[in-house]
Design an enzyme around this catalytic site. Sequence first.
Site, PDB file in Angstrom:
ATOM      1  CG  ASP A   1      -1.941   1.018   1.328  1.00 59.40           C
ATOM      2  OD1 ASP A   1      -2.847   0.957   0.508  1.00 59.40           O
ATOM      3  OD2 ASP A   1      -1.772   1.881   2.251  1.00 59.40           O
TER       4      ASP A   1
ATOM      5  CD  GLU B   1      -2.176   2.197  -3.823  1.00 55.59           C
ATOM      6  OE1 GLU B   1      -3.177   2.746  -3.927  1.00 55.59           O
ATOM      7  OE2 GLU B   1      -1.604   2.684  -2.628  1.00 55.59           O
TER       8      GLU B   1
END
Length: 512
Positions: free
Chosen positions: A212, A248
């Site tokens: 993330d 990401e």
Amino acid sequence: MKLVILLAVFGLSLAQHNPHFKHGRTSIVHLFEWRWADIAAECERFLGPKGFGGVQISPPSENIVLDHPWRAWYQRYQPVSYKLCSRSGSENDLKDMISRCNKVGVNVYADVIINHMSGSGGGEGTHSACGSWFSATKEDFPSVPYSYLDFNDNKCHTSNGEIQNYNDKYQVRNCRLVGLLDLALEKEYVRGKVVNYLNSLIAIGVAGFRVDTSKHMWPGDLQVIYGRLNNLNTNWFSGGSKPFIYSEVIDLGGEAVSSNEYFHLGRVTEFKYSAKLGYVFRKWDNEKLSYTKNWGEGWGFMPSGNAVVFVDNHDNQRGHGAGGTSILTFWDSRLYKMAAGYMLAHPYGVTRVMSSYRWNRNFVNGKDQNDWMGPPSYGDGSTKPVTINSDQTCGNDWVCEHRWRQITNMVIFRNVVNGQPLSNWWDNGNNQVAFGRGNRGFIVFNNDNGELNVTLNTGMPGGTYCDVISGQKEGSRCTGKQIQVGGDGRAHFRISNSDSDPFVAIHADSKL
Ligand code: AAO
């Protein structure tokens, strides 16, 4: 000697690009907010048998519990400790799920939040998934432990400590993203905690990580952290396997941080793919399916070997992240199935299928007021199980796009054509296109307003094939359309634009 070191470094970075799929499988499914027990069952009853390569799970680390808005899905993106405990289940549930999925050849990729802890406004107390005390106010997370010394505050130079300008990479990496307490990953101490967390997941059998907010971390820090990760558990993976890493990074162009800064670390999410695919199938901006003849790098996407691609993700399907009205989701099911079919048929990238839950959308001036809503849950906030209806769809408001026949069958199609080049492209100059994958598969789309009625060279061996979109092969018959391929590889296709699914796909294993 130098060569050996170079090879070692190169080999290591390359290995982190490998998803370690088993049995020639090719796709990941994101079971967003599913309970670990449901994922375990799904691996055994569906994902394994249907040939899914892996599942991306929601963040397994302990998170803050929010009352306002109530139990939002995004509380999972605010860790308060690295305990493996969340509303998806306990550490034991997680371990059980990972080993049961591994047993049926389905890899597990954990969504890991290592850029930050909870939001600065998170207060203090034990309002956490499993009761750990923390103080966002004092930047104190004793269960790790992290103290205020472990955050980036002194490195951020904006007026409010927030990222204010995406054209300044120092802000993007050193300041807070939407108030989230930003960890100082250049600190040896913090790196050690993060490495231990990731290694604890490797120990119980994950195959890799969706990392993330990679955009908000310095690639140099990440390189050190990844360099210290253990090899994958040899109960399930061959010796020397490095965890698969996909960063990401939202890069739609025009900002200070680019995807290519992360290529050496693993694969990267290609958000342009999702955005453009929506434009193409919606025919917005004068886009046409026929223009996708050079889909992939030709459209300005990153090199295929670096990309993880998707029609939508958990953010952009609800207007978060790089969300926009072009994004196709299950709410637009007809176009969504076509777009997913296109993605799964096309050789570009590693494909990830989204699996969502339904929520009460409520648009006011184009913005969904309920974009925060968590998964289907009971009054006490616990997540409802995924039930399976007699027609194999899911109940309790779980959408299960991955179980839609058209999508499941295209996941299988991608496995069957794996390694074959794109071949025999045809288009009508508008929104009817067809292409093959060597002599293993062929797909035809009609996204025009008129009928498609054409004879095409499929490149497939002659015979009778079952279309895997309108039905599939069952025993010695087709439950949907049949396609006759002549000895010369040519076949006639007729697709009405009013068909419920105006596309047709055949592959080597759908031959009668
Ligand atoms: C929540 C609340 C906040 C509160 C915070 C802390 O919503 O109001 O301040 O808690 O208390 C998720 C939710 C957030 C949530 C967060 C924590 O989406 O709403 O905040 O959990 O609970 C950036 C990042 C990207 C990130 C994305 C959402 O770069 O990494 O924002 N995605 C991941 C996860 C996501 C999660 C987090 C990160 C945090 O997938 O679920 O957040 O762990 C530009 C930039 C992008 C930036 C977006 C959005 O995008 O390029 O990097 O993404 O802005 O800020 C056009 C442009 C495009 C632009 C976009 C903006 O499309 O071309 O470049 O517009 O929409």
